[in-house]
Write a protein that holds these residues in place. Structure first.
Motif, PDB file in Angstrom:
ATOM      1  N   THR A  68     -23.693 -11.821  -7.616  1.00  0.00           N
ATOM      2  CA  THR A  68     -24.649 -13.312  -8.157  1.00  0.00           C
ATOM      3  C   THR A  68     -22.291 -14.138  -8.203  1.00  0.00           C
ATOM      4  O   THR A  68     -22.681 -15.343  -8.148  1.00  0.00           O
ATOM      5  CB  THR A  68     -24.437 -13.469  -8.961  1.00  0.00           C
ATOM      6  OG1 THR A  68     -23.411 -12.703 -10.282  1.00  0.00           O
ATOM      7  CG2 THR A  68     -25.855 -12.649  -9.648  1.00  0.00           C
ATOM      8  N   ASN A  71     -19.208 -15.249 -13.196  1.00  0.00           N
ATOM      9  CA  ASN A  71     -18.488 -16.755 -13.759  1.00  0.00           C
ATOM     10  C   ASN A  71     -20.779 -17.806 -13.610  1.00  0.00           C
ATOM     11  O   ASN A  71     -20.089 -18.965 -13.874  1.00  0.00           O
ATOM     12  CB  ASN A  71     -17.810 -17.658 -12.584  1.00  0.00           C
ATOM     13  CG  ASN A  71     -16.528 -17.275 -12.347  1.00  0.00           C
ATOM     14  OD1 ASN A  71     -16.220 -17.258 -13.938  1.00  0.00           O
ATOM     15  ND2 ASN A  71     -16.472 -16.686 -11.315  1.00  0.00           N
ATOM     16  N   LEU A  72     -21.407 -16.808 -14.806  1.00  0.00           N
ATOM     17  CA  LEU A  72     -22.124 -17.435 -14.348  1.00  0.00           C
ATOM     18  C   LEU A  72     -22.348 -18.729 -16.116  1.00  0.00           C
ATOM     19  O   LEU A  72     -23.163 -19.289 -15.879  1.00  0.00           O
ATOM     20  CB  LEU A  72     -23.311 -16.339 -14.830  1.00  0.00           C
ATOM     21  CG  LEU A  72     -23.599 -15.424 -13.817  1.00  0.00           C
ATOM     22  CD1 LEU A  72     -24.736 -13.966 -14.008  1.00  0.00           C
ATOM     23  CD2 LEU A  72     -24.188 -16.060 -12.526  1.00  0.00           C
ATOM     24  N   ARG A  74     -20.407 -20.728 -16.215  1.00  0.00           N
ATOM     25  CA  ARG A  74     -19.758 -21.767 -16.190  1.00  0.00           C
ATOM     26  C   ARG A  74     -20.112 -23.368 -15.653  1.00  0.00           C
ATOM     27  O   ARG A  74     -20.988 -22.770 -14.839  1.00  0.00           O
ATOM     28  CB  ARG A  74     -18.058 -21.793 -14.639  1.00  0.00           C
ATOM     29  CG  ARG A  74     -17.311 -20.399 -15.192  1.00  0.00           C
ATOM     30  CD  ARG A  74     -16.026 -20.819 -15.820  1.00  0.00           C
ATOM     31  NE  ARG A  74     -15.543 -19.842 -16.205  1.00  0.00           N
ATOM     32  CZ  ARG A  74     -14.334 -19.635 -16.830  1.00  0.00           C
ATOM     33  NH1 ARG A  74     -14.231 -20.360 -17.247  1.00  0.00           N
ATOM     34  NH2 ARG A  74     -14.234 -18.238 -16.994  1.00  0.00           N
ATOM     35  N   ARG A  76     -22.684 -25.506 -13.307  1.00  0.00           N
ATOM     36  CA  ARG A  76     -22.999 -26.168 -12.062  1.00  0.00           C
ATOM     37  C   ARG A  76     -22.027 -26.293 -10.495  1.00  0.00           C
ATOM     38  O   ARG A  76     -21.844 -25.503 -10.037  1.00  0.00           O
ATOM     39  CB  ARG A  76     -24.054 -26.797 -12.273  1.00  0.00           C
ATOM     40  CG  ARG A  76     -25.136 -27.291 -11.199  1.00  0.00           C
ATOM     41  CD  ARG A  76     -25.866 -26.015 -10.450  1.00  0.00           C
ATOM     42  NE  ARG A  76     -26.560 -25.164  -9.590  1.00  0.00           N
ATOM     43  CZ  ARG A  76     -27.158 -24.944  -8.741  1.00  0.00           C
ATOM     44  NH1 ARG A  76     -27.476 -23.368  -9.794  1.00  0.00           N
ATOM     45  NH2 ARG A  76     -27.072 -24.268  -7.532  1.00  0.00           N
ATOM     46  N   ARG A  79     -19.440 -23.889 -10.589  1.00  0.00           N
ATOM     47  CA  ARG A  79     -19.711 -22.575  -9.483  1.00  0.00           C
ATOM     48  C   ARG A  79     -20.141 -22.617  -7.989  1.00  0.00           C
ATOM     49  O   ARG A  79     -20.053 -21.789  -7.073  1.00  0.00           O
ATOM     50  CB  ARG A  79     -21.581 -21.927 -10.124  1.00  0.00           C
ATOM     51  CG  ARG A  79     -21.358 -21.324 -11.571  1.00  0.00           C
ATOM     52  CD  ARG A  79     -22.562 -20.688 -12.064  1.00  0.00           C
ATOM     53  NE  ARG A  79     -23.022 -21.642 -12.560  1.00  0.00           N
ATOM     54  CZ  ARG A  79     -24.337 -21.918 -12.813  1.00  0.00           C
ATOM     55  NH1 ARG A  79     -25.193 -20.530 -11.897  1.00  0.00           N
ATOM     56  NH2 ARG A  79     -25.098 -22.810 -13.441  1.00  0.00           N
ATOM     57  N   ASP A  83     -18.635 -20.377  -5.246  1.00  0.00           N
ATOM     58  CA  ASP A  83     -19.677 -19.824  -4.157  1.00  0.00           C
ATOM     59  C   ASP A  83     -20.465 -20.607  -3.038  1.00  0.00           C
ATOM     60  O   ASP A  83     -21.545 -20.419  -2.791  1.00  0.00           O
ATOM     61  CB  ASP A  83     -21.187 -19.460  -4.546  1.00  0.00           C
ATOM     62  CG  ASP A  83     -22.597 -18.255  -3.986  1.00  0.00           C
ATOM     63  OD1 ASP A  83     -21.944 -17.546  -3.725  1.00  0.00           O
ATOM     64  OD2 ASP A  83     -22.987 -19.229  -3.693  1.00  0.00           O
TER      65      ASP A  83
END
Lengths: 150, 68
Positions: A68, A71-72, A74, A76, A79, A83
């Motif tokens: 993943t 930083n889930l 954070r 959108r 993120r 990524d």
């Protein structure tokens, strides 16, 4: 949040993530001495089951982190930057390294088993450990390299 | 098939007075991605190449070329 601060924030988090991944992978590898040196993988006891359970949870947590990017919590927008295209390419390369590491390790045990008996649990433990730690180290290296010569 | 891609991204970007962070912000990617593309470490996808060309007001061929 302005776009520039969003890019800056993503960069700070990305650099931090690369450092943390390296530290976690090294710690994970270092902790294996607990399992390999005192029979935790071969002797059935309650304490050894707890140790193995802790290792499995640790390995799964690291895999989730790798998959993943962390930083889930954070936003959108940040993120997405954490990524983005190059990050996904780095993850892909890291996972390929993990695959080959696991194959080579498994082959190594295949040969070792000709001379010395190893249990399936020992083999799986080492193969999975390398399969988790090596991609994290490779990902960390690629991410840090990407900021060089900026 | 070519594995590398020559690019003039840094030249075009600096020619317009943009920093890597400015371009990253406008293209919706991280500065790391811009840096790796400029250094030839990372070959961008078609979508990113088109996005960068649009942001810089250039043709994709002006930014990226196959090696001779």
């Amino acid at each position: 949040m302005s776009d520039t601060s969003r890019v800056d924030k993503a960069e700070r988090l990305s650099r931090k993530r690369a450092r943390i991944f390296a530290v976690l992978a090294v710690m994970f590898l270092g902790l294996q001495s607990v399992y390999l040196s005192n029979g935790a993988l071969t002797e059935a006891s309650r304490i050894n089951h707890v140790k193995i359970g802790a290792w499995a949870v640790n390995a799964l947590a690291l895999l989730v982190l790798l998959a993943t990017g962390g930083n889930l919590l954070r936003g959108r927008d940040v993120r997405d930057l954490l990524d983005d295209e190059s990050t996904r390419a780095h993850r892909q390369r890291a996972l390929v390294w993990g695959f080959w590491t696991m194959i080579v390790t498994a082959f190594g045990f295949y040969i070792i088993d000709l001379f010395e008996e190893v249990t399936p649990r020992e083999v799986l433990h080492v193969v999975i450990t390398f399969g988790v730690a090596v991609p994290m180290l490779v990902f960390s290296y690629l991410e840090r390299r990407a900021y060089r010569d900026a | 098939m070519h594995e590398r891609l020559n690019n003039r991204l840094r030249e075009v970007r600096t020619g317009q007075g943009l920093t890597q962070a400015d371009l990253a912000e406008q293209a919706g990617v991280s500065r790391k991605t811009i840096n790796t593309v400029e250094n030839g470490v990372f070959v961008p996808s078609t979508i990113l190449a088109l996005t960068l060309a649009r942001v810089l007001g250039a043709r994709v061929e002006d930014l990226f070329q196959l090696p001779e």
